[in-house]
Design an enzyme around this catalytic site. Structure first.
Site, mmCIF file in Angstrom:
data_model
loop_
_atom_site.group_PDB
_atom_site.id
_atom_site.type_symbol
_atom_site.label_atom_id
_atom_site.label_comp_id
_atom_site.label_asym_id
_atom_site.label_seq_id
_atom_site.Cartn_x
_atom_site.Cartn_y
_atom_site.Cartn_z
ATOM 1 N N LYS A 1 0.951 -1.066 -0.167
ATOM 2 C CA LYS A 1 -0.070 -0.017 0.102
ATOM 3 C C LYS A 1 0.705 1.297 0.106
ATOM 4 C CE LYS A 1 -3.778 -2.041 2.298
ATOM 5 N NZ LYS A 1 -4.589 -2.621 3.564
ATOM 6 N N GLN B 1 -5.271 -1.300 9.509
ATOM 7 C CA GLN B 1 -4.963 -2.916 8.822
ATOM 8 C C GLN B 1 -5.656 -3.767 9.943
ATOM 9 O OE1 GLN B 1 -3.950 -3.410 6.019
ATOM 10 N NE2 GLN B 1 -4.250 -5.472 6.164
ATOM 11 N N ASP C 1 -11.571 2.589 3.775
ATOM 12 C CA ASP C 1 -12.070 1.321 3.760
ATOM 13 C C ASP C 1 -13.443 1.322 3.482
ATOM 14 O OD1 ASP C 1 -10.105 -0.629 3.941
ATOM 15 O OD2 ASP C 1 -9.674 -0.131 5.940
HETATM 16 N N1 GUN Z 1 -7.032 -6.676 5.890
HETATM 17 C C1 GUN Z 1 -7.180 -7.234 4.836
HETATM 18 N N2 GUN Z 1 -7.840 -6.692 3.968
HETATM 19 C C2 GUN Z 1 -8.071 -5.174 4.354
HETATM 20 C C3 GUN Z 1 -8.927 -4.331 3.960
HETATM 21 O O1 GUN Z 1 -9.480 -4.232 3.186
HETATM 22 N N3 GUN Z 1 -8.793 -3.106 4.805
HETATM 23 C C4 GUN Z 1 -8.221 -3.412 6.112
HETATM 24 N N4 GUN Z 1 -8.192 -2.270 6.892
HETATM 25 N N5 GUN Z 1 -7.697 -4.343 6.635
HETATM 26 C C5 GUN Z 1 -7.599 -5.227 5.562
#
Ligand code: GUN
Length: 281
Positions: free
Chosen positions: A52, A96, A119
């Site tokens: 990311k 996360q 998100d």
């Molecule tokens: N962990 C796995 N996929 C995601 C996601 O799309 N957002 C977040 N915040 N954590 C994740």
């Protein structure tokens, strides 16, 4: 059969975003900022967060990762989110998942203000999406949606079958397809005659977390099949779709890896840019 190239589509989207960020910088003399909070040292989470950060920098966003040990107090995280909520240089906040057990996921999600919830997990964004209003949309279903639209720009009246009902994927996916006037069937691991349901789909999105569940004889000829699954089994990483069988029947299919995955991260960047733009209005 068309192999839907998520890597290529994600690269195209990043290029578009890069141009948009340059234009925003020229207009506002600042760039969108994404802050990711990472708690603990789970390997998959570390890999996601590193990707990311790399992608965010590539498109020219201001990118920051804040790391905490797995025993960090919940209050410390909530206080940090409060601080980021008030910080004008931060357009989007992502914590996360998964979180350590002693930290309340719902509390964390609801502390991020909806305007910075890249998100799309905050109840206000979930509600806005379900009412058809402007909102942040969870990144994975948004990525699936863009891949489907690329294959089939007019989805009106199409039969779509979503396998999986999670808040992360299945439910928001359903909302996006409904908005496009699809007739949507939501199925899941307890659905009776899942095969018969899938056979009705012009579009099938599998997001149920069961390795290679969707078989070749579950899919209508000429269907578009989107595989959200990432399952680790003895032979390696596989999706929720039995790729070898289904790819012989379907009109188009996403591979695992290289399908939905790259789009998820590109959509996170897109959401960050959208949050920034809304904050300037
Ligand atoms: N962990 C796995 N996929 C995601 C996601 O799309 N957002 C977040 N915040 N954590 C994740």
């Amino acid at each position: 059969m068309i192999l839907i190239d998520g890597k290529k589509e994600a690269a195209n989207l990043r290029l578009e975003l890069k141009k948009e960020v340059l234009a925003l910088k020229a207009k506002y003399n600042k760039v969108p900022g994404l802050t990711v909070i990472l708690i603990g040292d789970l390997a998959p989470s570390q890999i996601y967060v590193r990707n990311k950060e790399k992608s965010a920098k590539e498109v020219g966003l201001k990118s920051e990762v804040i790391k905490y040990p797995s025993n960090v107090e919940e209050k410390t995280i909530l206080n940090k989110i409060d601080e980021l909520n008030k910080d004008d240089t931060v357009s989007g906040i992502l914590v996360q998942l998964p979180l350590p057990k002693h930290i309340d996921k719902k509390k964390v999600i609801e502390t991020i203000i909806p305007e910075k919830d890249v998100d799309g997990f905050h109840p206000v964004n979930v509600g806005n999406l379900s009412s058809g209003y402007e909102s942040s949309v969870p990144c994975t279903p948004l990525g699936c949606y863009l891949l489907i639209k690329k294959m089939e720009p007019n989805l009106s009246g199409k039969k779509a079958v979503v396998v999986g009902r999670s808040n992360l994927n299945g439910k928001p996916m359903t909302q996006l397809l409904l908005k496009e006037n699809c007739t949507v069937t939501i199925t899941h691991s307890k659905t009776k005659d899942l095969k018969e349901e899938c056979l009705k789909g012009d579009i099938v999105v599998a997001a149920v977390g069961i390795p290679e569940l969707v078989k070749g004889d579950w899919i209508k000829k000429d269907a578009i099949v989107i595989d959200v699954g990432i399952n680790k089994i003895d032979k390696g990483i596989v999706g929720d779709v039995a790729f070898d069988e289904v790819s012989k029947i379907a009109k188009a299919i996403t591979p695992v890896p290289g399908g939905v995955g790259p789009m998820t991260i590109a959509c996170l960047l897109k959401n960050t840019v959208e949050c920034f733009k809304r904050s300037q209005r």
